[in-house]
Design a protein around this motif. Structure first.
Motif, PDB file in Angstrom:
ATOM      1  N   PRO A   1      -5.012   2.735  -1.103  1.00 50.78           N
ATOM      2  CA  PRO A   1      -5.474   2.495   0.274  1.00 50.78           C
ATOM      3  C   PRO A   1      -5.311   1.021   0.684  1.00 50.78           C
ATOM      4  O   PRO A   1      -5.578   0.125  -0.118  1.00 50.78           O
ATOM      5  CB  PRO A   1      -6.962   2.875   0.227  1.00 50.78           C
ATOM      6  N   THR A   2      -4.872   0.788   1.923  1.00 48.85           N
ATOM      7  CA  THR A   2      -4.559  -0.562   2.419  1.00 48.85           C
ATOM      8  C   THR A   2      -5.658  -1.574   2.138  1.00 48.85           C
ATOM      9  O   THR A   2      -5.378  -2.710   1.758  1.00 48.85           O
ATOM     10  CB  THR A   2      -4.297  -0.501   3.942  1.00 48.85           C
ATOM     11  N   GLU A   3      -6.911  -1.143   2.303  1.00 51.31           N
ATOM     12  CA  GLU A   3      -8.025  -2.105   2.161  1.00 51.31           C
ATOM     13  C   GLU A   3      -8.170  -2.610   0.725  1.00 51.31           C
ATOM     14  O   GLU A   3      -8.935  -3.524   0.461  1.00 51.31           O
ATOM     15  CB  GLU A   3      -9.350  -1.508   2.680  1.00 51.31           C
TER      16      GLU A   3
ATOM     17  N   GLU B   1      -7.704  -6.638  -3.725  1.00 54.97           N
ATOM     18  CA  GLU B   1      -8.198  -6.212  -5.047  1.00 54.97           C
ATOM     19  C   GLU B   1      -7.019  -5.925  -5.998  1.00 54.97           C
ATOM     20  O   GLU B   1      -7.050  -6.299  -7.177  1.00 54.97           O
ATOM     21  CB  GLU B   1      -9.045  -4.954  -4.846  1.00 54.97           C
ATOM     22  N   MET B   2      -5.978  -5.282  -5.481  1.00 57.88           N
ATOM     23  CA  MET B   2      -4.803  -4.971  -6.324  1.00 57.88           C
ATOM     24  C   MET B   2      -4.148  -6.255  -6.837  1.00 57.88           C
ATOM     25  O   MET B   2      -3.796  -6.364  -8.015  1.00 57.88           O
ATOM     26  CB  MET B   2      -3.768  -4.176  -5.511  1.00 57.88           C
TER      27      MET B   2
ATOM     28  N   PRO C   1       0.794  -1.239   0.000  1.00 60.59           N
ATOM     29  CA  PRO C   1       0.000   0.000   0.000  1.00 60.59           C
ATOM     30  C   PRO C   1       0.833   1.299   0.000  1.00 60.59           C
ATOM     31  O   PRO C   1       0.635   2.147  -0.876  1.00 60.59           O
ATOM     32  CB  PRO C   1      -0.868  -0.126   1.249  1.00 60.59           C
ATOM     33  N   PRO C   2       1.809   1.477   0.930  1.00 65.28           N
ATOM     34  CA  PRO C   2       2.528   2.757   0.891  1.00 65.28           C
ATOM     35  C   PRO C   2       3.397   2.918  -0.354  1.00 65.28           C
ATOM     36  O   PRO C   2       3.537   4.014  -0.890  1.00 65.28           O
ATOM     37  CB  PRO C   2       3.376   2.748   2.173  1.00 65.28           C
TER      38      PRO C   2
ATOM     39  N   ARG D   1       1.594   5.221  -7.918  1.00 67.67           N
ATOM     40  CA  ARG D   1       2.904   5.083  -8.584  1.00 67.67           C
ATOM     41  C   ARG D   1       2.784   5.141 -10.108  1.00 67.67           C
ATOM     42  O   ARG D   1       3.771   5.367 -10.797  1.00 67.67           O
ATOM     43  CB  ARG D   1       3.617   3.795  -8.140  1.00 67.67           C
ATOM     44  N   PHE D   2       1.597   4.871 -10.643  1.00 72.78           N
ATOM     45  CA  PHE D   2       1.418   4.914 -12.106  1.00 72.78           C
ATOM     46  C   PHE D   2       0.720   6.201 -12.558  1.00 72.78           C
ATOM     47  O   PHE D   2       0.375   6.323 -13.736  1.00 72.78           O
ATOM     48  CB  PHE D   2       0.623   3.697 -12.594  1.00 72.78           C
ATOM     49  N   LYS D   3       0.542   7.148 -11.623  1.00 71.52           N
ATOM     50  CA  LYS D   3      -0.163   8.385 -11.981  1.00 71.52           C
ATOM     51  C   LYS D   3       0.621   9.123 -13.073  1.00 71.52           C
ATOM     52  O   LYS D   3       1.834   9.310 -12.966  1.00 71.52           O
ATOM     53  CB  LYS D   3      -0.282   9.276 -10.732  1.00 71.52           C
TER      54      LYS D   3
END
Ligand SMILES: Cc1ncc(C[n+]2csc(CCOP(=O)(O)OP(=O)(O)O)c2C)c(N)n1
Ligand SMILES: [Mg+2]
Length: 265
Positions: free
Chosen positions: A182-184, A188-189, A176-177, A234-236
């Motif tokens: 968001p951690t939750e 899903e990621m 997440p960081p 990170r992909f923004k």
């Protein structure tokens, strides 16, 4: 992973985020022995340990648990040596696609286009294909897995430990960081990485490829890559050329794996 391995196991952990979780000698959060070793030495340390156990007639599982930096980059020669010598151990690389412990610097595991502290404009190189490098050593068993599919991971760890000789599991570990979501959304990621084809789940037993069930759907019809990239900071702002290259690589890899499994290449 530890549940699948059982109590007769030792962990060998080089410098990485896990060194923080495991605690400080002589205490540890794990309920098996943990050896925290120098960054580049996990597979070499494990080789000595495995040889000593076997010399004493013990079957104790020797498991390296190392990050992508400690595997794809700094520990690669120790890993290659252990694979080539036929060390009886399991090497697990958990891949959060950067040097997480020191604040997310780019590693060989960082994908093209991802921003890290050392690639603020997005990485300009492709992710290193460590699985192909490991496959070239012809270990009896290797696999990929993802923390979002725990039963698949569990089965692969059990299976790897049923072989004699070197085995390797490469686990995608959403962070997440580091990935900036968001951690939750971690599960899903991981699932989107697989569903988009960015991460392919498979096993290789004596070289023979079997694609794992969750990746079969991606081969039939992957979800658009944007669904995986958009929630991650990170992909923004990823540039169009990198995005296009990532999509082309996914298409090529999905086709390549499907063809190999079907025996047409
Ligand atoms: C020889 C050496 N160089 C650098 C470090 C500093 N260091 C400790 S952990 C780490 C990052 C490890 O990255 P990775 O292997 O990907 O594991 P993660 O932290 O992401 O879990 C670094 C650079 C070190 N401990 N030893
Ligand atoms: Mg890492």
């Amino acid at each position: 992973m530890l549940k699948a391995a059982g109590p007769d196991s030792v962990l060998v952990v080089p410098a990485c985020c896990t060194s923080v979780i495991q605690g400080i000698y002589p205490n540890t959060a794990m309920n098996i022995p943990v050896y925290n070793v120098a960054f580049a030495t996990a597979a070499a340390s494990a080789s000595g340990m495995s040889a000593a156990f076997r010399a004493m007639g013990k079957k104790t599982n020797v498991i390296c648990y190392a990050g992508d930096g400690g595997t794809l980059d700094i520990g690669i020669q120790a890993l290659s040596g252990a694979l080539e010598r036929g060390t009886d151990f399991l090497y697990i690389c958990y891949d959060n696609e950067a040097y997480g412990n020191t604040g997310m610097q780019r590693s060989g595991g960082t994908p093209l286009g991802a921003r890290t502290t050392t690639t603020p404009g997005g990485k300009t190189d492709l992710k290193k294909d460590i699985d192909a490098i490991v496959a070239a050593h012809e270990p009896p068993y290797q696999a990929t897995a993802c923390a979002a599919y725990p039963q698949d991971l569990y089965k692969k760890v059990q299976k790897a430990l049923s072989f004699r000789g070197p085995t390797f599991i490469h686990v995608l570990a959403p962070c997440p960081p580091g990935w900036r979501y968001p951690t939750e959304k971690s599960v899903e990621m991981g699932k989107l990485a697989v569903k988009s084809g960015m991460w392919i789940l498979y096993e290789r037993e004596y070289g023979k490829l079997t694609i794992s069930a969750p990746s079969k759907a991606a081969i039939r019809k992957p979800v658009p890559l944007e669904e995986y990239l958009a929630p991650q900071g990170r992909f923004k702002g990823i540039d169009a050329k990198s995005l296009d290259t990532l999509k082309q690589r996914i298409e090529k890899n999905l086709k390549r794996f499907a063809a190999e499994e079907a025996g047409v290449c």
